[in-house]
Scaffold this motif. Structure first.
Motif, PDB file in Angstrom:
ATOM      1  N   PRO A   1      -3.939   7.285   0.394  1.00 15.65           N
ATOM      2  CA  PRO A   1      -3.556   6.193  -0.524  1.00 15.65           C
ATOM      3  C   PRO A   1      -3.288   6.725  -1.935  1.00 15.65           C
ATOM      4  O   PRO A   1      -4.061   7.523  -2.466  1.00 15.65           O
ATOM      5  CB  PRO A   1      -4.772   5.271  -0.526  1.00 15.65           C
ATOM      6  CG  PRO A   1      -5.519   5.611   0.716  1.00 15.65           C
ATOM      7  CD  PRO A   1      -5.252   7.060   0.990  1.00 15.65           C
TER       8      PRO A   1
ATOM      9  N   LYS B   1      -0.323  -5.513  -5.795  1.00 17.40           N
ATOM     10  CA  LYS B   1      -0.648  -6.813  -5.198  1.00 17.40           C
ATOM     11  C   LYS B   1      -0.013  -7.926  -6.022  1.00 17.40           C
ATOM     12  O   LYS B   1      -0.161  -7.971  -7.239  1.00 17.40           O
ATOM     13  CB  LYS B   1      -2.154  -7.005  -5.118  1.00 17.40           C
ATOM     14  CG  LYS B   1      -2.787  -6.043  -4.158  1.00 17.40           C
ATOM     15  CD  LYS B   1      -4.270  -6.222  -4.050  1.00 17.40           C
ATOM     16  CE  LYS B   1      -4.787  -5.193  -3.070  1.00 17.40           C
ATOM     17  NZ  LYS B   1      -6.102  -4.754  -3.351  1.00 17.40           N
TER      18      LYS B   1
ATOM     19  N   ASP C   1      -1.709   0.834  -5.089  1.00 20.51           N
ATOM     20  CA  ASP C   1      -1.473  -0.468  -4.477  1.00 20.51           C
ATOM     21  C   ASP C   1      -0.833  -1.389  -5.498  1.00 20.51           C
ATOM     22  O   ASP C   1      -1.170  -1.341  -6.679  1.00 20.51           O
ATOM     23  CB  ASP C   1      -2.794  -1.122  -4.024  1.00 20.51           C
ATOM     24  CG  ASP C   1      -3.515  -0.316  -2.973  1.00 20.51           C
ATOM     25  OD1 ASP C   1      -2.855   0.130  -2.025  1.00 20.51           O
ATOM     26  OD2 ASP C   1      -4.739  -0.148  -3.106  1.00 20.51           O
TER      27      ASP C   1
ATOM     28  N   GLY D   1       0.857  -1.173   0.000  1.00 20.96           N
ATOM     29  CA  GLY D   1       0.000   0.000   0.000  1.00 20.96           C
ATOM     30  C   GLY D   1       0.892   1.221   0.000  1.00 20.96           C
ATOM     31  O   GLY D   1       1.745   1.373   0.871  1.00 20.96           O
TER      32      GLY D   1
END
Length: 166
Positions: A118, A123, A121, A110
């Motif tokens: 934010p 992943k 991201d 993050g």
């Protein structure tokens, strides 16, 4: 919010990644590296073999990467800690600094701006061919987001294929 899927190609000469917009089958970009180099050097092209639009180069220890646009102008840097209990990195681009934390395993990073909002991201989806999904919550150049994802793979996952390809 823009989302991309970055997938490492298994059978290629040197590191190679295919980039698609989330849910699309059409190849959006390709990132290709050189075989047997002491330091990472990768080039991003449009489609499969289109013109070069950006590049990524790193140092020997893979603790610092530089992102350049197609005109070889620096548009961002990534810094990884040499030693750390938790995986993470710092991205500097467009005069702003973004910090990412991936925890102990680094399956998801993050990334937040200086105000703690934010930004994006990353992943990791383990498998035979590593796949990463990068999603932007703030307007950042797609080339920077994608090459930052490639740098994460180069730093934390590239030489560990036997650790997670089960």
């Amino acid at each position: 919010m823009e989302t991309f899927e970055v997938t490492r190609k298994l059978f290629s000469w040197g590191p190679a990644y295919e980039v698609r917009k989330a849910g699309a089958t059409e190849l959006h970009m390709t990132v290709k590296g050189k075989l047997l180099t002491a330091t990472p050097k990768l080039t991003m092209v449009q489609g499969q073999d289109g013109p070069a639009i950006a590049s990524l180069s790193g140092n020997f220890t893979r603790t610092r990467f530089e992102i350049k646009d197609g005109g070889e102008k620096s548009v961002g840097t990534l810094s990884f800690p040499m030693f750390a209990l938790k995986k993470g990195f710092t991205l500097t681009t467009g005069g702003a600094e973004y910090k990412a934390s991936g925890g102990f395993l680094g399956a998801a990073f993050g990334c937040s701006d200086a105000q703690g909002q934010p930004a994006f991201d990353v992943k990791w989806e383990p498998g035979w061919a590593d796949k990463f999904v990068v999603s932007a919550q703030q307007p950042l150049p797609p080339e920077v987001l994608i090459l930052a994802t490639v740098a994460v793979h180069q730093k934390y996952y590239e030489h560990k294929a036997t650790d997670y390809a089960e």
